[in-house]
Design a protein around this motif. Sequence first.
Motif, PDB file in Angstrom:
ATOM      1  N   ARG A 125     -21.703 -18.569   9.845  1.00 61.59           N
ATOM      2  CA  ARG A 125     -22.208 -18.404  11.368  1.00 61.59           C
ATOM      3  C   ARG A 125     -21.942 -16.988  12.002  1.00 61.59           C
ATOM      4  O   ARG A 125     -20.800 -16.443  11.854  1.00 61.59           O
ATOM      5  CB  ARG A 125     -21.506 -19.541  12.198  1.00 61.59           C
ATOM      6  CG  ARG A 125     -21.974 -19.704  13.401  1.00 61.59           C
ATOM      7  CD  ARG A 125     -21.577 -20.853  14.299  1.00 61.59           C
ATOM      8  NE  ARG A 125     -19.957 -21.116  14.466  1.00 61.59           N
ATOM      9  CZ  ARG A 125     -19.749 -20.461  15.346  1.00 61.59           C
ATOM     10  NH1 ARG A 125     -20.192 -20.068  16.462  1.00 61.59           N
ATOM     11  NH2 ARG A 125     -18.233 -20.418  15.621  1.00 61.59           N
ATOM     12  N   GLY A 126     -23.065 -16.393  12.328  1.00 60.57           N
ATOM     13  CA  GLY A 126     -22.968 -15.254  13.133  1.00 60.57           C
ATOM     14  C   GLY A 126     -24.174 -14.255  12.281  1.00 60.57           C
ATOM     15  O   GLY A 126     -24.775 -14.626  11.514  1.00 60.57           O
ATOM     16  N   GLY A 127     -23.916 -13.112  12.745  1.00 66.19           N
ATOM     17  CA  GLY A 127     -24.780 -11.861  12.420  1.00 66.19           C
ATOM     18  C   GLY A 127     -24.361 -11.705  10.925  1.00 66.19           C
ATOM     19  O   GLY A 127     -23.182 -11.752  10.207  1.00 66.19           O
ATOM     20  N   LYS A 128     -25.528 -11.186  10.050  1.00 64.79           N
ATOM     21  CA  LYS A 128     -25.355 -10.971   8.711  1.00 64.79           C
ATOM     22  C   LYS A 128     -24.239  -9.981   8.505  1.00 64.79           C
ATOM     23  O   LYS A 128     -23.385 -10.286   7.511  1.00 64.79           O
ATOM     24  CB  LYS A 128     -26.792 -10.589   8.233  1.00 64.79           C
ATOM     25  CG  LYS A 128     -27.773 -11.502   8.239  1.00 64.79           C
ATOM     26  CD  LYS A 128     -29.090 -11.086   7.479  1.00 64.79           C
ATOM     27  CE  LYS A 128     -30.157 -12.128   7.413  1.00 64.79           C
ATOM     28  NZ  LYS A 128     -31.336 -11.867   6.826  1.00 64.79           N
ATOM     29  N   SER A 129     -24.133  -8.847   9.078  1.00 68.16           N
ATOM     30  CA  SER A 129     -23.362  -7.869   8.682  1.00 68.16           C
ATOM     31  C   SER A 129     -21.762  -8.465   8.718  1.00 68.16           C
ATOM     32  O   SER A 129     -20.968  -8.058   7.927  1.00 68.16           O
ATOM     33  CB  SER A 129     -23.539  -6.423   9.604  1.00 68.16           C
ATOM     34  OG  SER A 129     -23.169  -6.647  10.882  1.00 68.16           O
ATOM     35  N   LEU A 168     -16.665 -10.846   6.421  1.00 66.38           N
ATOM     36  CA  LEU A 168     -15.993 -11.926   6.027  1.00 66.38           C
ATOM     37  C   LEU A 168     -15.951 -12.230   4.856  1.00 66.38           C
ATOM     38  O   LEU A 168     -15.085 -12.698   4.081  1.00 66.38           O
ATOM     39  CB  LEU A 168     -16.212 -13.199   7.248  1.00 66.38           C
ATOM     40  CG  LEU A 168     -15.818 -12.752   8.618  1.00 66.38           C
ATOM     41  CD1 LEU A 168     -16.452 -13.999   9.361  1.00 66.38           C
ATOM     42  CD2 LEU A 168     -14.364 -12.942   8.598  1.00 66.38           C
ATOM     43  N   GLN A 169     -17.300 -12.351   3.988  1.00 65.15           N
ATOM     44  CA  GLN A 169     -17.240 -13.097   2.750  1.00 65.15           C
ATOM     45  C   GLN A 169     -16.527 -11.870   1.656  1.00 65.15           C
ATOM     46  O   GLN A 169     -16.108 -12.416   0.815  1.00 65.15           O
ATOM     47  CB  GLN A 169     -18.787 -13.050   2.497  1.00 65.15           C
ATOM     48  CG  GLN A 169     -19.340 -14.339   3.018  1.00 65.15           C
ATOM     49  CD  GLN A 169     -20.913 -14.267   2.812  1.00 65.15           C
ATOM     50  OE1 GLN A 169     -21.585 -13.336   2.810  1.00 65.15           O
ATOM     51  NE2 GLN A 169     -21.411 -15.555   2.802  1.00 65.15           N
ATOM     52  N   LYS A 170     -16.880 -10.691   1.968  1.00 62.22           N
ATOM     53  CA  LYS A 170     -16.251  -9.615   0.999  1.00 62.22           C
ATOM     54  C   LYS A 170     -14.648  -9.819   1.153  1.00 62.22           C
ATOM     55  O   LYS A 170     -13.805  -9.621   0.237  1.00 62.22           O
ATOM     56  CB  LYS A 170     -16.624  -8.249   1.316  1.00 62.22           C
ATOM     57  CG  LYS A 170     -16.243  -7.099   0.645  1.00 62.22           C
ATOM     58  CD  LYS A 170     -16.624  -6.012   1.090  1.00 62.22           C
ATOM     59  CE  LYS A 170     -16.181  -4.691   0.029  1.00 62.22           C
ATOM     60  NZ  LYS A 170     -16.760  -3.321   0.338  1.00 62.22           N
ATOM     61  N   GLY A 171     -13.929 -10.184   2.319  1.00 61.64           N
ATOM     62  CA  GLY A 171     -12.697 -10.175   2.259  1.00 61.64           C
ATOM     63  C   GLY A 171     -11.927 -11.413   2.168  1.00 61.64           C
ATOM     64  O   GLY A 171     -10.788 -11.514   1.962  1.00 61.64           O
ATOM     65  N   CYS A 172     -12.765 -12.522   2.222  1.00 57.47           N
ATOM     66  CA  CYS A 172     -12.245 -13.786   2.006  1.00 57.47           C
ATOM     67  C   CYS A 172     -12.036 -14.022   0.580  1.00 57.47           C
ATOM     68  O   CYS A 172     -12.926 -13.710  -0.393  1.00 57.47           O
ATOM     69  CB  CYS A 172     -13.377 -14.591   2.268  1.00 57.47           C
ATOM     70  SG  CYS A 172     -12.674 -16.611   2.291  1.00 57.47           S
ATOM     71  N   LEU A 173     -10.849 -14.214   0.311  1.00 56.96           N
ATOM     72  CA  LEU A 173     -10.219 -14.745  -1.192  1.00 56.96           C
ATOM     73  C   LEU A 173     -10.952 -15.880  -1.505  1.00 56.96           C
ATOM     74  O   LEU A 173     -11.204 -15.953  -3.063  1.00 56.96           O
ATOM     75  CB  LEU A 173      -8.817 -14.747  -1.388  1.00 56.96           C
ATOM     76  CG  LEU A 173      -8.010 -13.428  -0.927  1.00 56.96           C
ATOM     77  CD1 LEU A 173      -6.504 -13.738  -1.031  1.00 56.96           C
ATOM     78  CD2 LEU A 173      -8.286 -12.413  -2.193  1.00 56.96           C
ATOM     79  N   VAL A 195     -16.745 -17.862   8.556  1.00 54.56           N
ATOM     80  CA  VAL A 195     -17.276 -18.498   7.466  1.00 54.56           C
ATOM     81  C   VAL A 195     -16.090 -19.596   7.203  1.00 54.56           C
ATOM     82  O   VAL A 195     -15.128 -19.726   7.621  1.00 54.56           O
ATOM     83  CB  VAL A 195     -17.194 -17.635   6.154  1.00 54.56           C
ATOM     84  CG1 VAL A 195     -18.036 -16.636   6.341  1.00 54.56           C
ATOM     85  CG2 VAL A 195     -15.832 -17.177   5.761  1.00 54.56           C
ATOM     86  N   SER A 196     -16.652 -20.741   6.560  1.00 56.41           N
ATOM     87  CA  SER A 196     -15.846 -21.993   6.312  1.00 56.41           C
ATOM     88  C   SER A 196     -16.031 -22.293   5.043  1.00 56.41           C
ATOM     89  O   SER A 196     -16.975 -22.585   4.367  1.00 56.41           O
ATOM     90  CB  SER A 196     -16.425 -23.208   7.450  1.00 56.41           C
ATOM     91  OG  SER A 196     -15.612 -24.049   7.077  1.00 56.41           O
ATOM     92  N   GLN A 197     -14.732 -22.571   4.360  1.00 53.49           N
ATOM     93  CA  GLN A 197     -14.694 -22.569   2.771  1.00 53.49           C
ATOM     94  C   GLN A 197     -13.189 -23.426   2.733  1.00 53.49           C
ATOM     95  O   GLN A 197     -12.180 -23.290   3.449  1.00 53.49           O
ATOM     96  CB  GLN A 197     -14.957 -21.550   2.037  1.00 53.49           C
ATOM     97  CG  GLN A 197     -14.837 -21.504   0.574  1.00 53.49           C
ATOM     98  CD  GLN A 197     -15.675 -22.585  -0.100  1.00 53.49           C
ATOM     99  OE1 GLN A 197     -15.675 -23.942   0.154  1.00 53.49           O
ATOM    100  NE2 GLN A 197     -16.691 -22.112  -0.852  1.00 53.49           N
TER     101      GLN A 197
END
Length: 441
Positions: free
Chosen positions: A249-253, A258-263, A334-336
Amino acid sequence: MLQEEALAILQTGANVFLTGEPGAGKTHTSREYITYCKKHNIDVAITASTGIAATHSGGITIHSWSGIGIKNQLSKYDIDAIATREYITKRINRAKVLIIDEVSMLNAGMLDMVNAVCKAVKNSPEPFGGLQTIFVGDFFQLPPVNRTSEQTLFAFESLAWQQANPIPCYLTEQHRQDDTQFLELLSAIRSNTFDEVHLEQLQERRIVESAAPENIPKLFSHNLDVDRVNAHILQKLPGESKNFRMRTRGGKSLVATLQKGCLSPETLSLKIGAAVMFTKNNQKEHFVNGTLGVVEAFSKLDGHPIIKIKNGRKIDAEAMDWSIEDNGRVLASVSQLPLRLAWAITVHKSQGISLDAAVMDLSQVFEYGQGYVALSRVKRLSGLHILGWNQRAFEVHPEVLEKDKEFRDSSEVAQNMFKQMQGEELQKMHTNFVKARGRRK
């Protein structure tokens, strides 16, 4: 220096370099200070040099926070353009304290750019526009990534660092390793006194890959090895994979950051029997970033994996959020599931976590500090299973080695100076800082 002594210095509003060996409590101390600031209505900008470090600290990358993004240099026009962006100026003007985590991975040029932007936005000639600036990290760990052909300079070589003139607070307690022999070995690498005796100790922990213990993480220096091992072992397990996809959820950049930093990966594939590692802290469920376990089953109620951790306790793993916030407002999330396959992980992504045991291959280590980071993830020598190494694995950067002596000496001077202060004098400094920086309710 003890954590409480460093905290007392931070509470005066001084610029600080919070450092120490892995496991000394840098993250804990910075979190304690963040809690203190929030309690006294002092706005704190929590940033880090990388996305991974930012997710650990609950913050945002310094590149995003400052509006610099991927730029390698800033012209006067660029600075003026950033300083006229409303959301950037609001963010920087609101902040009274700036924390930059994993500063070892931030090059001198980037720190100078952040300094220039803060000065422009706050219209102040003071370092970082008058923000209390706190650098957190350990220069013996992973160095800045050099994306140009020019020589990479450490953050402490920047003009911004010189202007901020931070007080080094060198934490000396150890909260990760409890093995005296292993601590001595790690200290020997750090002080460049690693010798044949230490090599023999590691030789006793050397194994061949076929003898590697199951269900403990393997650390590699390259992503290709990690992906190969995880995919291969998962495929060998019986049954079909169950996939869990990340929600965003939120802006693409910001989501991409967040995706890059999320383990945890965007798509997590699991089977019963898969070795996993938790990637986030959860006090309520009593797991932390680095807790290991095995997928025992999938819940019939909601399909979530049920993880059996090392002490036998079972955890119904539910999705958690990673988010970027600004003054309490969520800009992106991001939710995972807070899990990743744990048969293998890169040394880079292991920075900041503690492991009871690990298998590691240091034979392709290619930069200073990489071997030291890998070894220092493990709590004791008995938990180390090493496949191989090269010479670089036990080397530290000679420039950092020299600078570290200066940091230690300066920290001791600061420690003694603050010890000699009367309690009332120190309390007055704390009170004055809160009055000057705290928001009125």
